[in-house]
Write an enzyme that holds these catalytic residues in place. Structure first.
Site, PDB file in Angstrom:
ATOM      1  N   ASP A   1       0.808  -1.225   0.000  1.00 33.78           N
ATOM      2  CA  ASP A   1       0.000   0.000   0.000  1.00 33.78           C
ATOM      3  C   ASP A   1       0.839   1.272   0.000  1.00 33.78           C
ATOM      4  O   ASP A   1       0.623   2.166  -0.821  1.00 33.78           O
ATOM      5  CB  ASP A   1      -0.955   0.020   1.208  1.00 33.78           C
TER       6      ASP A   1
ATOM      7  N   ASP B   1      -6.020   4.110  13.037  1.00 36.76           N
ATOM      8  CA  ASP B   1      -4.714   4.721  12.782  1.00 36.76           C
ATOM      9  C   ASP B   1      -4.808   6.012  11.972  1.00 36.76           C
ATOM     10  O   ASP B   1      -4.081   6.962  12.222  1.00 36.76           O
ATOM     11  CB  ASP B   1      -3.784   3.710  12.109  1.00 36.76           C
TER      12      ASP B   1
ATOM     13  N   SER C   1      -3.485  -8.759   8.514  1.00 38.16           N
ATOM     14  CA  SER C   1      -2.924  -7.423   8.555  1.00 38.16           C
ATOM     15  C   SER C   1      -2.179  -7.322   9.883  1.00 38.16           C
ATOM     16  O   SER C   1      -2.755  -7.547  10.951  1.00 38.16           O
ATOM     17  CB  SER C   1      -4.058  -6.396   8.488  1.00 38.16           C
TER      18      SER C   1
HETATM   19  N1  ARG Z   1      -6.727  -2.242  16.652  1.00 34.69           N
HETATM   20  C1  ARG Z   1      -5.429  -1.825  17.040  1.00 34.69           C
HETATM   21  C2  ARG Z   1      -5.391  -0.347  17.312  1.00 34.69           C
HETATM   22  O1  ARG Z   1      -6.275   0.347  16.905  1.00 34.69           O
HETATM   23  C3  ARG Z   1      -4.357  -2.279  16.104  1.00 34.69           C
HETATM   24  C4  ARG Z   1      -4.438  -1.848  14.683  1.00 34.69           C
HETATM   25  C5  ARG Z   1      -3.189  -2.278  14.032  1.00 34.69           C
HETATM   26  N2  ARG Z   1      -3.180  -2.396  12.623  1.00 34.69           N
HETATM   27  C6  ARG Z   1      -3.039  -3.558  11.971  1.00 34.69           C
HETATM   28  N3  ARG Z   1      -2.719  -3.515  10.723  1.00 34.69           N
HETATM   29  N4  ARG Z   1      -3.231  -4.718  12.521  1.00 34.69           N
HETATM   30  O2  ARG Z   1      -4.473   0.140  17.947  1.00 34.69           O
END
Ligand code: ARG
Length: 402
Positions: A16, A126, A177
């Site tokens: 990405d 994020d 992911s």
């Molecule tokens: N849900 C978690 C958070 O909001 C982790 C997100 C992490 N991203 C991933 N690609 N797994 O902090």
């Protein structure tokens, strides 16, 4: 006319963010893309990542080692806050985002860029953490999020990159992911999207399966000074070194796995798997030491502060006035939180089995049921008369009404 002339892009080396480079240039009309990859202790080959960005058309490719900053400025305050989102997730991904935002803003200011960019989609937390943090640090910078707009599947994104001469390693792509730094791993998607599916062993990298853990328990002693971890098994170490070594030790006992349904800020419930062996053990040990060294009222009041703090960090408000105010409260409570905590690691559990402190408020002379007891038992009678007075008056009143 482009939306921005020169952009600093948060770069991971993945599909990405690599596709973001030609996309920013060709679809957004950006003249120069400068990539920034952060070393957060994830143990990746950052030289290869640096080169990859240049191949993909970046004008400049920056690599910043920020592991120590992650630990000192982001993880230590979170340990002092005993920060666990929804009582479980130690925020290993969430803590890294405001730091990456800071690195992007600093780089943009140094390079004279007018925008920063990231590869987050529109469904996660994020993007919120990046956008809000960047806005707080420099409200004059534009934030571009191509992946939030492009609506391409992974296959389409690869095809798009290939149109601009990019090649992607033909390794069997993982259905998961994954986000990874020294504080922990976050794993989602693929078969985990069905909350009934037990995670396959293949998702884990920092923690051993219980079947593979040692049959004998292992003890670790964690020392703290003013709420900061300072030693492991009697050896004075930096917090960074403690985290590294404790990840290995706790991980081999299968400690630090979390499987939870969590509430994202964007309203979606998601199924998340986490591994954060050292961070979870440090928080448990720190909280235990607080129960030995803080007064009852401070301990209990702080629990509420911790809840607010965790939610705020999860929700992207690291750089906010409320966060600063909570930090001040937490900082004020830490001066006496010094001592040693003994933790027993065995078959996936980390049990606190001992604690000691020169600042302990625990008094054996007061607590003992033995003959050396110093507590004045007769004083309890008058205390209970006064303490129970309101409920006796209430009860008598109720009886008269009947
Ligand atoms: N849900 C978690 C958070 O909001 C982790 C997100 C992490 N991203 C991933 N690609 N797994 O902090």
């Amino acid at each position: 006319m482009g939306r921005a002339e020169r952009v600093v892009l948060a770069y991971s080396g993945g599909v990405d963010t690599t596709v973001c480079i030609p996309y920013l240039k060709h679809e957004f009309g950006v003249k120069e893309v400068i990539t920034l990859a952060a070393d957060l202790g994830q143990g990746e080959d950052l030289e290869a990542i640096r080169a990859k960005a240049l191949t993909a058309g970046a004008a400049e490719s920056l690599v910043v080692n920020a592991t120590e900053t992650l630990v000192e400025r982001y993880a230590v305050p979170a340990i002092q806050a005993n920060a666990l989102y929804e009582n479980r997730y130690p925020l290993s991904t969430a803590l890294a985002r405001p730091l990456i935002a800071k690195l992007l803003v600093d780089a943009a200011e140094q390079c004279g860029a007018d925008a920063v960019a990231h590869g987050c989609t529109g469904k996660g937390n994020d993007q919120v953490r990046f956008d809000v943090s960047i806005g707080a640090l420099n409200p004059g910078l534009k934030v571009l999020a191509p992946a939030r707009e492009w609506g391409m599947s992974r296959g389409e994104a690869i095809a798009y990159g290939e149109r601009y001469g990019l090649t992607f390693a033909v390794k069997k792509s993982s259905p998961y992911s994954i986000d990874y730094n020294l504080l922990g791993r976050s794993i989602e998607a693929g078969p985990l999207e069905d909350p009934w599916n037990e995670p396959l062993e293949e998702v884990f990298a920092m923690t051993a399966a219980i079947a593979d853990t040692p049959d004998t328990p292992e003890y670790v002693e964690l020392g703290f000074i003013a709420g900061v971890p300072t030693s492991l098994n009697g050896q004075d170490l930096s917090v960074l070194e403690i985290l590294k070594q404790l990840n290995t030790i706790a991980g081999r006992h299968g400690v630090g796995r979390i499987d939870m349904i969590e509430n994202r800020l964007v309203g979606i419930k998601s199924r998340e798997i986490y591994e954060a062996p050292a961070l979870l053990v440090l928080i448990a040990a720190h909280r235990d030491l607080e129960s030995l060294t803080l007064t009852a009222d401070v301990t209990q009041y702080k629990r509420g502060i911790e809840e607010s703090y965790s939610r705020l960090v999860y929700n992207g408000l690291w750089y906010s006035p409320l966060k600063a105010a909570l930090d001040a409260f937490i900082h004020q409570t830490q001066a006496q939180v010094s001592g040693t905590v003994r933790v027993k690691l065995h078959k996936g559990s980390a049990q606190i089995v001992g604690r000691r402190s020169e600042q302990a408020l625990y008094s054996e002379a007061l607590a003992t049921y033995g003959s050396s007891d110093q507590f004045d038992h007769r004083a309890a009678e008058g205390f209970i008369y006064v303490w129970g007075l309101p409920t006796r008056v209430w009860s008598e009143q109720l009886r008269q009404d009947q």
